[in-house]
Design a protein around this motif. Structure first.
Motif, PDB file in Angstrom:
ATOM      1  N   GLU A 155      -2.218  66.151  23.940  1.00 35.31           N
ATOM      2  CA  GLU A 155      -1.991  65.003  23.160  1.00 35.31           C
ATOM      3  C   GLU A 155      -0.853  65.312  21.761  1.00 35.31           C
ATOM      4  N   GLU A 156      -1.017  66.551  21.303  1.00 34.74           N
ATOM      5  CA  GLU A 156      -0.387  66.914  20.113  1.00 34.74           C
ATOM      6  C   GLU A 156       0.921  66.359  19.943  1.00 34.74           C
ATOM      7  N   GLY A 157       1.708  67.011  21.223  1.00 36.91           N
ATOM      8  CA  GLY A 157       2.980  66.590  21.295  1.00 36.91           C
ATOM      9  C   GLY A 157       3.477  65.084  21.020  1.00 36.91           C
ATOM     10  N   ALA A 158       2.736  64.436  21.874  1.00 36.56           N
ATOM     11  CA  ALA A 158       3.207  62.874  21.765  1.00 36.56           C
ATOM     12  C   ALA A 158       2.781  62.214  20.346  1.00 36.56           C
ATOM     13  N   ARG A 159       1.777  62.638  19.900  1.00 34.63           N
ATOM     14  CA  ARG A 159       1.249  62.128  18.478  1.00 34.63           C
ATOM     15  C   ARG A 159       2.345  62.572  17.316  1.00 34.63           C
ATOM     16  N   GLN A 160       2.733  63.464  17.630  1.00 35.83           N
ATOM     17  CA  GLN A 160       3.972  63.969  16.444  1.00 35.83           C
ATOM     18  C   GLN A 160       4.936  63.076  16.599  1.00 35.83           C
ATOM     19  N   VAL A 161       5.344  62.790  18.073  1.00 35.50           N
ATOM     20  CA  VAL A 161       6.485  62.070  18.253  1.00 35.50           C
ATOM     21  C   VAL A 161       6.155  60.624  17.663  1.00 35.50           C
ATOM     22  N   VAL A 162       4.956  59.991  17.862  1.00 32.48           N
ATOM     23  CA  VAL A 162       4.422  58.565  17.396  1.00 32.48           C
ATOM     24  C   VAL A 162       4.528  58.631  15.922  1.00 32.48           C
ATOM     25  N   LYS A 163       4.297  59.687  15.317  1.00 38.65           N
ATOM     26  CA  LYS A 163       4.005  59.479  13.800  1.00 38.65           C
ATOM     27  C   LYS A 163       5.681  59.560  13.298  1.00 38.65           C
ATOM     28  N   MET A 164       6.495  60.216  13.763  1.00 32.75           N
ATOM     29  CA  MET A 164       7.916  60.360  13.699  1.00 32.75           C
ATOM     30  C   MET A 164       8.558  58.877  13.714  1.00 32.75           C
ATOM     31  N   MET A 165       8.368  58.484  15.046  1.00 34.35           N
ATOM     32  CA  MET A 165       8.917  57.141  15.251  1.00 34.35           C
ATOM     33  C   MET A 165       8.270  56.006  14.125  1.00 34.35           C
ATOM     34  N   ALA A 166       7.133  55.872  14.048  1.00 32.96           N
ATOM     35  CA  ALA A 166       6.264  55.188  13.197  1.00 32.96           C
ATOM     36  C   ALA A 166       6.921  55.255  11.643  1.00 32.96           C
ATOM     37  N   VAL A 173       3.403  54.095  18.820  1.00 33.31           N
ATOM     38  CA  VAL A 173       1.994  53.937  19.450  1.00 33.31           C
ATOM     39  C   VAL A 173       1.554  54.757  20.273  1.00 33.31           C
ATOM     40  N   TYR A 174       0.585  55.558  20.409  1.00 33.47           N
ATOM     41  CA  TYR A 174      -0.004  56.488  21.373  1.00 33.47           C
ATOM     42  C   TYR A 174      -0.737  55.525  22.145  1.00 33.47           C
ATOM     43  N   SER A 175      -0.253  55.916  23.358  1.00 39.54           N
ATOM     44  CA  SER A 175      -0.757  55.068  24.568  1.00 39.54           C
ATOM     45  C   SER A 175      -2.022  55.806  25.188  1.00 39.54           C
ATOM     46  N   GLU A 176      -3.093  55.021  25.499  1.00 38.65           N
ATOM     47  CA  GLU A 176      -4.160  55.915  26.284  1.00 38.65           C
ATOM     48  C   GLU A 176      -3.862  55.611  27.893  1.00 38.65           C
TER      49      GLU A 176
END
Length: 309
Positions: A155-166, A173-176
């Motif tokens: 999850e970590e990589g995607a969550r970093q990208v999510v924060k950057m985009m936000a 948004v991180y999708s489940e």
């Protein structure tokens, strides 16, 4: 972050612009000579939800770019993904994340030939865009941009990208369950893109026709039947309502397939949308007649225009 946009057409320029304005180091990569020259000489001219701006951007052809990147966003057409991944492989490290927001189905398998699955981030976006002239684009929407690692345990990589985009106003948004959102986005494109291209109309005009409800429902029903073979539950009525809601937000926009087929006489992504559904339906022992006919008609129109696939 050090970010590359691999495929800097309308959406790629829009995302690249927003990320640069958010403080990231962004490089655009593309093959269109006139577009590259215009941005190099005059900067990228862009309208974001009606607000005009111009910004200097680094841009070049993939073979001209020798840097490596933290994150690469791929914004090619579906049929150009493999060629782009081959062209940019020298810019990828063992830690580079590749974010795929392409229309259509089956792209993670292609990207996995070039980077480990843990570095693949799949997602969808409802932002829309268009090119007005070389170096001049428009970008519209509010998000969300939903992403998830192809390997859900990473999850970590995607969550970093999510924060950057936000942080950049792209509403990450991180999708489940990105598999579901990918299929739902495919339903949007399999209705709006395909029908607007065949009818030579914009989205608002399509949904003002007397046949739109029936056509959209039948197409989504076929998508839902094929999605079920991959254990993805696409509720037909909920998805029809979602498509209508999206159409209301977008309004009088010509979707990307219309831009390709009718405006620019380029090959379409139909084989990765309705065509993929028709093919998978037959492989599973049933039919998807609306999707099959739509695919045949799009290809017939490509033939009439002399477009090589």
């Amino acid at each position: 972050m050090k970010i590359a946009i691999a495929g800097s057409g309308a959406l790629g320029c829009g995302f690249g612009y927003m990320m640069k304005k958010g403080g990231n180091d962004v490089t655009l990569m593309d093959y269109w000579d006139a577009h590259i020259q215009a941005i190099r000489e005059n900067g990228l001219s862009i309208s974001v939800n009606g607000k005009e701006d111009n910004v200097s951007m680094k841009i070049g052809k993939p073979n001209e770019i020798q840097d490596t990147f933290d994150v690469v966003f791929v914004f090619t057409k579906s049929m150009g993904l493999r060629a782009m991944m081959e062209a940019i492989k020298h810019t990828l490290t063992d830690d580079t994340k590749v974010v795929c927001l392409l229309n259509g189905l089956g792209h993670a398998k292609t990207i996995a030939e070039y980077i480990p699955e843990k570095n693949i981030i799949m997602g969808t976006t409802v932002w829309t865009a268009g090119i007005d002239a070389p170096g001049q684009t428009h970008f519209m929407g509010e998000g969300p941009v939903e992403v998830q690692n192809a390997d859900p345990s990473e999850e970590e990589g995607a969550r970093q990208v999510v924060k950057m985009m936000a942080d950049c106003g792209l509403n990450g948004v991180y999708s489940e369950n990105v598999h579901f959102t990918t299929w739902r986005k495919a339903c949007v494109n399999g209705t709006m893109n395909a029908l607007c291209s065949l009818l030579d109309c914009n989205i608002e005009e399509l949904f003002h026709t007397s046949e739109s409800d029936h056509l959209v429902t039948e197409i989504i029903t076929e998508f839902s039947q094929v999605a079920a073979t991959e254990s993805v539950d696409i509720n037909v009525q909920e998805t029809v309502d979602y498509v209508k809601m999206t159409a209301e937000k977008v309004g009088a926009h010509y979707p990307s397939m219309h831009q390709d087929l009718q405006q620019n006489k380029r090959p379409t992504e139909i084989d990765f949308l309705n065509g993929a559904v028709a093919k998978e339906a037959e492989a599973n022992g049933f039919s998807a007649p609306y999707c099959k006919l739509i695919t045949q008609l799009i290809h017939a129109k490509e033939d009439i225009y002399g477009i090589k696939r």
